[in-house]
Design a protein around this motif. Structure first.
Motif, PDB file in Angstrom:
ATOM      1  N   LYS A 117       8.103 -10.797   3.039  1.00  0.00           N
ATOM      2  CA  LYS A 117       7.290  -9.590   2.846  1.00  0.00           C
ATOM      3  C   LYS A 117       5.806  -9.920   2.994  1.00  0.00           C
ATOM      4  O   LYS A 117       5.060  -9.206   3.676  1.00  0.00           O
ATOM      5  CB  LYS A 117       7.588  -9.007   1.457  1.00  0.00           C
TER       6      LYS A 117
ATOM      7  N   GLU B 149       3.247  -8.499   5.734  1.00  0.00           N
ATOM      8  CA  GLU B 149       2.009  -7.787   5.368  1.00  0.00           C
ATOM      9  C   GLU B 149       0.799  -8.454   6.019  1.00  0.00           C
ATOM     10  O   GLU B 149      -0.116  -7.779   6.478  1.00  0.00           O
ATOM     11  CB  GLU B 149       1.830  -7.753   3.851  1.00  0.00           C
TER      12      GLU B 149
ATOM     13  N   ALA C   3      -2.599  -7.930   1.376  1.00  0.00           N
ATOM     14  CA  ALA C   3      -1.239  -8.432   1.614  1.00  0.00           C
ATOM     15  C   ALA C   3      -0.571  -8.822   0.298  1.00  0.00           C
ATOM     16  O   ALA C   3       0.591  -8.490   0.051  1.00  0.00           O
ATOM     17  CB  ALA C   3      -1.294  -9.625   2.564  1.00  0.00           C
TER      18      ALA C   3
ATOM     19  N   ASN D 158       0.223  -5.657  -1.817  1.00  0.00           N
ATOM     20  CA  ASN D 158       1.329  -4.846  -1.309  1.00  0.00           C
ATOM     21  C   ASN D 158       2.665  -5.568  -1.333  1.00  0.00           C
ATOM     22  O   ASN D 158       3.659  -5.045  -0.852  1.00  0.00           O
ATOM     23  CB  ASN D 158       1.002  -4.365   0.103  1.00  0.00           C
ATOM     24  N   SER D 159       2.680  -6.768  -1.866  1.00  0.00           N
ATOM     25  CA  SER D 159       3.952  -7.497  -1.962  1.00  0.00           C
ATOM     26  C   SER D 159       4.408  -7.639  -3.412  1.00  0.00           C
ATOM     27  O   SER D 159       5.311  -8.425  -3.700  1.00  0.00           O
ATOM     28  CB  SER D 159       3.804  -8.897  -1.352  1.00  0.00           C
TER      29      SER D 159
END
Lengths: 656, 656
Positions: free
Chosen positions: B488, B492, B502, B505-506
């Protein structure tokens, strides 16, 4: 042009988000509540704000006794305002729920105190006519020290004496002391007592209610034979004086029996319109279901307050950022969105549910088919009170340390909501009523009957074509859990356990989950239809549909195991899609979040939380409130305890 | 024959369960804690019980000011007792954690107040030697009004003036006011202030700590240029006086810089042993990880208290039953078992984890490889504080209304535990440290390095052969989440977002879940090995192994979606088996539950909860405590507000 009477919100740091909102918050407020309700709320909130009796001090720390006194004085003032005369309730009964909810936003204890006294005088009718202007003050006494949920087993007795045409009320032992009775601690003069009715032949006719005077209204001293007192401090709602009472041969006139479910003739014969004692018992407790419907809505009030605080805080609190010099609002973080925004969607979904269900409830209360209403109210109270309790805790944590400061009110909100999980039926016990109802429906079906189930209406195909995934999945889920629960119960019965054991052993992962999934589907279905209704303005429907989708997917995500287990889902993709949809919806809704709480937020005076004020001036408000507290900059009164008489380290070792 | 010094528990209604226990609770207590620790606890608890300064009133309702005064007096008394002189800590450092935990059982605020002052005098060394006997009193000041988690961004400045060889401390604006500082509200005389160090060339050298005097120890009045005050009421821990301070050109000698991470020469040149400023920053905050390890254990204390209350209540509270005449203890209900007993298993698992990890921590603190320890402490605090917070709420609800009565202490326990989720690093922020560490390990692996990961030790095969299902599933889970999170994050990054974006958003469903699964596996693995160790007495291992199995399966059940999603599980059977195993274990453990809380419960005086007393006389204890409260049977002081001046209904309508 929306109603110019709705005041604008002050400008400030929240403007950044307000400008990004996809809709007009005033239009949404009018659509969700109606202009008449909004006007009533403004009227009520303004009156409270102007009246010094309702004033609060920054960072106040009131004793339980002081809280009870203040709440009593405020309650008295509410009689003077008489904001909602009976004729207005008759015109629009929903107004009553709105009024409770508004009072509760100011203070739950005050709402409870006022409503309990009003409720008793309504139920007691002509027996307590003096209560209208507080000549008397009432309360309901059902629970005892050793019995709450199992109210059938309560032990207080009312024995009829035909010689004097009186009932004699007795508490057989301390375990039967009436306990937890709201308003009884300090103020009630008359109690609506639930007791086992005995006729002179020593036959017990079960639970009935009686009006018993416990204090002299002229002095507030206890009546002869009555031991009445205050239970002391609770986790919250300390403005409400919960109390206990022990009766020692207290005599009341025969007429003080509330005779809706049964009566005793002057000679001592019992007469009742109910042949089946179970039905009589049910009818005598019927009034309590009104309470559950009402709690479903007032509990939600607490989450509205907490969410307003948490969203406004998150939109103005900056922490970390792409570089060391640039910090961003914590609302921009995926994790913060995911923690808060689903609960915001729950507020909108549950709010719509309450209003629409309340209307059904009014229509159906008297009807034979009211059982389905009962099944829904027995699960809506648990769903609402638990969602709210968890949501408030998340709001508290999402506000970090500042959420832990009492003046920001998240603690009081949480503590005031907490008993909603317990009173008017413990949540876990209530859910069994719902699952029993659903299982009985299956049972009748299996035996060739055609039982009416308007819940079936809930299962019907939805009109709208999009966003159907969560609804369809939920329908499958409820059917699967119903089938599995029925099978589990059948299997347990086959093991030749008692029915009692069979039911108990089918709760976890079966009946308990079934009842929750059923009510979630009900709430979701209603909200889904509402947001897809052609009467919903096109300017509002996109954000409302996103809220509905998020509520559906988020609720569903707690049942993923069952969806996989039952084969409805399979493989990696569905969970990934669902999770990704939840995060996308949260992200789409984050720019609307401030406007969405503006719709549900009360004025700053009522919200009473420096970090949640509408101007968004988080630090200025917090700082000035801290400085206006009591003795903030003074040295403590016990300063000389520090400055003199220094401890000798280890000097008490010898004494050990 | 077990140690005759451990006193027997009083006989009473709990005997029924105690007789059914599969093990001897005294043997378990000795095995889990050791005789020396048990003796130390008895010694401490007895001293507190005998000393009137530590006495509490039934149902007391103390103001915040009174709580602060009492806590201060008790803190002073602790200096006199000096229960744990430094030489004892050196002999057995675990004793220190035990001592904190015992004090915390009595009152969290007292523990915090005493420990903070001791901690400052330890860290400040010779600069605060007078603190030993309270001539001075210290506190740590890191967080500010607008910065907590992002401590790098704090704004308080310390500028060196070579002319006077002093630092000048300033608060640039109110947002930089030091805020939330424990002990600072009323009592601290000296503050260990974290501030940005500036040399005369206006170069900023980052965060350093300084000793600043804020109050005169002879009067407790503020020093010139210092505005210091009390933040006011918190949700809990109100015995501890959290405060704020604003500095206006406060001058301190050059020597008051704590120079472990960097120093300034008399002429104003900055010198440091660290070349990399990031490492310097890390080292200056290193002390905080000790705090996290300690909170992991003291948080658990709160669940021990709450669980003791809830289990003893559930074993003596009867409600409903197979027939109307026969009621059974609520502990017999499947649902009640399922709500409580998994949390009881968590207590045992986390307790063992804390003790074993504490020993690792002491061994490794100074070593370069301490990073893994850091990763574990950053997730063990969240796991422990959240498990405890949720467990306490479940205990509160499981005790119904009586759980909502303040005297039964569940509210105080919950409120005192709550900040454990926030301070010394917000739980959600801390978990990112753990996942970053694990992801970095994968990264190094992918780049051909052979990074040392002793967590790998955790992944190694377990010695025992049975009960391996949860461990094996957990190992798969952590590997799966690690792989998915890494993918992931890579994905990202590929979207050309910043590294900051990044990472953010993970988090949800990936890194956040990974960190929690990792620490759960760690806790489970250690407890599993402990319960299967050949040194574990055969009389105790069956119940301990059941606890380990339950903790493993129950924790795992929260990750079922991932297990299905990743294909580790498939179809109907696995979830059914897992659920059925959880319920079976709960049912097997319910007869041991009372004895299991007897092992962890403090004496009644310390527990301070009528419904949780060891004699199990639920109603007698509750009733007598209620009656001994203040003004219980008296009419309220404001009685004439009720009896006279009746409100005229609607009289204020005209004013609206």
């Amino acid at each position: 042009m929306v109603n110019p009477e709705i005041p604008d919100l002050p400008r400030g740091p929240l403007d950044a988000y307000r400008k990004k909102a996809s809709f007009d918050w005033k239009e949404m407020a009018i659509f969700m509540s109606g202009e008449d309700i909004l006007a009533f709320k403004r009227h009520l909130f303004t009156a409270l704000e102007k009246d010094p009796i309702f004033a609060r001090q920054p960072g106040e720390d009131l004793s339980v006794e002081k809280k009870r006194e203040l709440t009593f004085r405020r309650c008295k003032q509410l009689f003077r305002y008489d904001f909602l005369p009976q004729e207005k309730v008759v015109q629009n009964p929903w107004m009553h729920a709105v009024f409770n909810s508004c009072l509760s936003m100011y203070d739950s204890s005050l709402m409870a105190k006022y409503m309990l006294s009003k409720g008793v005088s309504r139920d007691a009718g002509s027996l307590l006519s003096l209560s209208v202007n507080m000549q008397t003050f009432g309360c309901f006494a059902l629970t005892e020290l050793s019995h709450g949920s199992n109210s059938k087993a309560i032990r207080t007795t009312a024995k009829y004496d035909p010689n004097t045409q009186e009932f004699v009320i007795n508490t057989p032992n301390i375990e039967a002391a009436k306990f937890w009775i709201g308003n009884l601690g300090k103020t009630a003069t008359h109690v609506l007592v639930f007791a086992q009715l005995f006729t002179p032949d020593d036959h017990c006719h079960g639970l009935h209610s009686f009006i018993v005077q416990v204090r002299d209204p002229k002095t507030l001293f206890a009546m002869p034979g009555v031991m009445v007192g205050d239970m002391g401090k609770k986790l919250g709602q300390n403005g409400l004086d919960n109390g206990f009472v022990v009766f020692h041969n207290v005599r009341i006139p025969r007429e003080n029996l509330l005779n809706r479910t049964g009566d005793v003739t002057p000679e001592g014969h019992y007469v009742t319109p109910f042949k089946d004692p179970t039905k009589r018992f049910g009818a005598s407790l019927g009034a309590l279901s009104t309470g559950r419907v009402s709690i479903t809505y007032t509990a939600l009030t607490n989450l509205k307050l907490a969410m307003t605080v948490a969203i406004r805080f998150s939109a103005t609190r900056c922490q970390f950022g792409p570089s060391d010099d640039e910090e961003i609002p914590v609302l921009e973080y995926q994790l913060q969105q995911w923690r808060l925004i689903p609960y915001l969607s729950a507020i909108y979904a549950l709010k719509h549910f309450c209003r629409s269900f309340f209307i059904n409830f009014l229509d159906e209360r008297q009807a034979e088919l009211g059982r389905e209403i009962h099944a829904i109210s027995c699960s809506s109270k648990p769903l609402s009170s638990w969602t709210v309790q968890r949501g408030i805790q998340e709001c508290r944590e999402a506000c970090g340390g500042h959420g832990y400061l009492a003046m920001n009110r998240l603690g009081d909100i949480r503590d005031d909501n907490d008993p909603n999980c317990t009173y008017e039926g413990d949540n876990n016990v209530l859910l069994q009523q719902t699952s029993n109802y659903l299982l009985n429906w299956v049972h009748l079906k299996h035996h060739g009957e055609q039982p009416e189930l308007r819940a079936a209406m809930l299962m019907a195909d939805s009109k709208a074509l999009i966003w159907k995934l969560p609804l369809a999945a939920y329908r499958w889920l409820v059917c699967f859990l119903l089938k599995e629960s029925y099978a589990k119960l059948t299997q347990e019965r086959a093991l030749r356990k008692t029915e009692f054991e069979a039911r108990n052993n089918s709760q976890v992962y079966y009946c308990h989950s079934l009842a929750l999934a059923f009510i979630e589907l009900t709430v979701l279905h209603r909200f889904h239809d509402f947001t897809h209704d052609e009467d919903t303005p096109p300017s509002l429907s996109p954000v409302l549909q996103r809220l509905a989708a998020l509520y559906g997917l988020w609720s569903l995500s707690k049942h993923m195991t069952t969806l996989y287990q039952g084969g409805y889902l399979c493989g990696k993709e569905p969970a990934e899609l669902l999770h990704s949809a939840i995060l996308t919806l949260c992200s789409q809704l984050k720019d609307d979040a401030v406007a969405l709480v503006d719709v549900i937020a009360p004025p700053d005076f009522i919200l009473n939380s420096p970090i949640g004020r509408a101007d968004g001036e988080l630090y200025k408000n917090l700082w000035s409130t801290v400085l206006q507290g009591c003795h903030v900059l003074e040295r403590p009164s016990w300063w000389s305890e520090f400055c003199n008489d220094k401890p000798v380290v280890g000097s008490l070792q010898a004494k050990l």
